[in-house]
Design an enzyme around this catalytic site. Structure first.
Site, short mmCIF file in Angstrom:
data_model
loop_
_atom_site.label_atom_id
_atom_site.label_comp_id
_atom_site.label_asym_id
_atom_site.label_seq_id
_atom_site.Cartn_x
_atom_site.Cartn_y
_atom_site.Cartn_z
CG MET A 3 22.91 -60.34 46.93
SD MET A 3 22.37 -59.38 48.38
CE MET A 3 20.90 -60.32 48.85
NE ARG A 4 24.95 -60.08 39.81
CZ ARG A 4 24.65 -60.38 38.56
NH1 ARG A 4 25.48 -61.14 37.85
NH2 ARG A 4 23.54 -59.95 37.99
NE ARG A 14 8.72 -62.45 42.71
CZ ARG A 14 8.96 -63.71 42.37
NH1 ARG A 14 8.18 -64.68 42.81
NH2 ARG A 14 9.98 -64.01 41.58
NE ARG A 26 9.79 -71.66 36.88
CZ ARG A 26 10.03 -70.45 37.37
NH1 ARG A 26 10.49 -69.50 36.57
NH2 ARG A 26 9.82 -70.19 38.65
CB ILE A 82 21.52 -65.07 45.87
CG1 ILE A 82 21.10 -63.82 45.08
CG2 ILE A 82 22.09 -64.67 47.22
CD1 ILE A 82 19.96 -63.04 45.72
CG ASN A 101 12.23 -70.82 33.33
OD1 ASN A 101 11.30 -70.04 33.52
ND2 ASN A 101 13.02 -71.23 34.30
CD GLU A 132 23.39 -72.45 41.67
OE1 GLU A 132 24.10 -72.13 40.67
OE2 GLU A 132 22.25 -72.97 41.56
CG ASN A 133 27.04 -67.70 41.61
OD1 ASN A 133 27.98 -68.36 41.22
ND2 ASN A 133 25.83 -67.77 41.06
CD GLU A 164 14.47 -73.54 38.16
OE1 GLU A 164 13.49 -73.24 38.86
OE2 GLU A 164 15.18 -72.69 37.58
CG HIS A 182 11.58 -71.33 43.64
ND1 HIS A 182 11.50 -70.44 44.68
CD2 HIS A 182 11.74 -70.58 42.51
CE1 HIS A 182 11.63 -69.20 44.23
NE2 HIS A 182 11.78 -69.27 42.91
CG LEU A 232 18.85 -68.29 49.07
CD1 LEU A 232 19.95 -67.87 50.03
CD2 LEU A 232 17.48 -67.95 49.64
CG ASN A 252 14.84 -61.22 40.60
OD1 ASN A 252 15.21 -60.24 41.24
ND2 ASN A 252 13.79 -61.18 39.79
N GLY A 253 13.95 -64.58 42.54
CA GLY A 253 12.87 -65.19 43.31
C GLY A 253 13.51 -66.08 44.35
#
Length: 386
Positions: free
Chosen positions: A277-278, A234, A86, A322, A8, A324-325, A370, A174, A202, A204-205
């Site tokens: 995001m973190r 983006r 991918r 994001i 990927n 999942e965490n 994936e 996705h 959710l 980075n993309g």
């Protein structure tokens, strides 16, 4: 033993997985190289744990060389018979995984302008893999394929019809992630599989998909991977008049506008700090909080829109880095959606439990995979060819 390698390849990273060939491929290890072209780092996860080491990977070709070097031990007992890739964009013509012949690769190369951040790197990885594993079947798996059965009204734009016929339509992305999540729901929650589900991928993309009876009927992403939710760099949804204004009134050349919308917008552009995001959640800067506020607002808005597409909602599923965490982001997205039957249990949510809902609508966290979808496709096409 025979094995399957999955790749990927992105603009600055390469994820990979190694599988033992079986009816349902068995994962032996997985990992990724981050920071290709800058400070590259190889992260490798096996049954013995996870390691991280710095590597020299100025290009995608170098990154794949580092991956093969890291797999030297495991590959001693395996013959790679299939490599799965991918491929972000399959256009209107590719609605299922395919063996990557030269004709197919030429057609995919023509789609580079539709996914400029991804398609060139996806195809570069194919070229390197062909050299590294000349006897292996190379298989392309498309992020757009899962959405190809959309109703026409969810596929078209209200511009002259000839452009739709020329391929300008809502493709959605996705799809490999949504394919995997749908399979998990069918296996573990068969009572939901025929229902109305929104999956929120959710990371980075980022995007969301409306799924009815296991099929995509709507997506927040459209013609390109820019539309819908704001992402790491983006922009997400934007009035096309803004793009025209930037070109006509600000005098920005199209390539600069494209670079800004793909690489300088989203969480990075709104915060002026970072796309991570973190880091934003840990920051006390008001710009960081505003970026998060916008992200959450748009996510809630898209849940409402897709619920309307579905005519109701039976489950909301979070996946991706994001999704999942980041418990706080899930909680904030759920707040205010009680009218859709969505309520999130704070204690279950903070533990990243698989079922975090309290209300009538199920709310779940399902880690996506994936690479497994890609490995299964390689196995299926290899078996069909033999």
């Amino acid at each position: 033993m025979t094995g399957i390698l999955t790749l990927n390849a992105g603009s600055s990273s390469m994820k990979f997985g190694l599988y033992r060939d079986a009816a349902d491929p068995v994962e032996l290890l997985h990992g990724q190289i981050d920071g290709i072209g800058t400070a590259a780092r190889l992260i490798l996860t096996t049954s013995e744990g996870t390691t991280a080491t710095k590597v020299a990977a100025p290009t995608q070709a170098d990154a794949l060389t580092r991956v093969i070097e890291a797999l030297t031990g495991p590959l001693a007992d395996l013959t790679i018979t299939g490599v799965g890739h991918r491929i972000v964009h399959g256009g209107p013509q590719f609605s299922a995984p395919v063996i990557l012949t030269q004709d197919v690769l030429a057609a995919l190369s023509d789609l580079r302008s539709l996914a400029p951040l991804h398609q060139p790197h996806n195809l570069a990885a194919v070229a390197v893999a062909q050299q590294a594993f000349p006897n292996a079947v190379q298989v392309g798996c498309f992020d757009t394929a899962f959405h190809r059965g959309h109703p026409w009204v969810n596929d078209t734009f209200a511009i002259p019809r000839r452009y739709y016929d020329a391929g300008i339509r809502r493709y959605g992305f996705h799809g490999l992630s949504y394919d995997y999540i749908t399979g998990v729901i069918k296996r573990d929650h068969p009572e939901l599989h025929q229902g109305r589900i929104i999956v929120a991928h959710l990371g980075n993309g980022a995007s969301m998909c409306a799924i009815r009876a296991g099929r995509s009927v709507g997506s927040t992403m459209g013609f390109s991977a820019l539309d819908g939710l704001p992402m790491g760099t983006r922009c997400g949804q934007i009035d096309p008049g803004v793009v025209l204004y930037l070109i006509e009134q600000e005098g920005l050349p199209p390539h600069e506008v494209m670079q800004m919308l793909y690489e300088g917008s989203g969480l990075l552009g709104l915060s002026g700090l970072t796309s991570d995001m973190r880091s934003l959640l840990a920051s006390e800067m008001p710009e960081a909080q505003q970026a998060i506020d916008y992200y959450v607002f748009r996510a809630r808005r898209e849940v409402g829109a897709l619920a309307a597409v579905l005519g109701g909602l039976d489950a909301l599923v979070f996946c991706g880095g994001i999704g999942e965490n980041a418990a706080e982001i899930r909680q904030r997205i759920g707040d205010g959606l009680e009218f859709l039957g969505i309520e999130i249990d704070p204690a279950l949510n903070i533990r990243n439990a698989s079922d975090i809902g309290l209300g009538q609508t199920k709310v779940m966290v399902i880690p996506t995979d994936e690479e497994r979808i890609i490995a299964r496709a390689v196995r299926h096409l290899s078996a069909a060819r033999s």
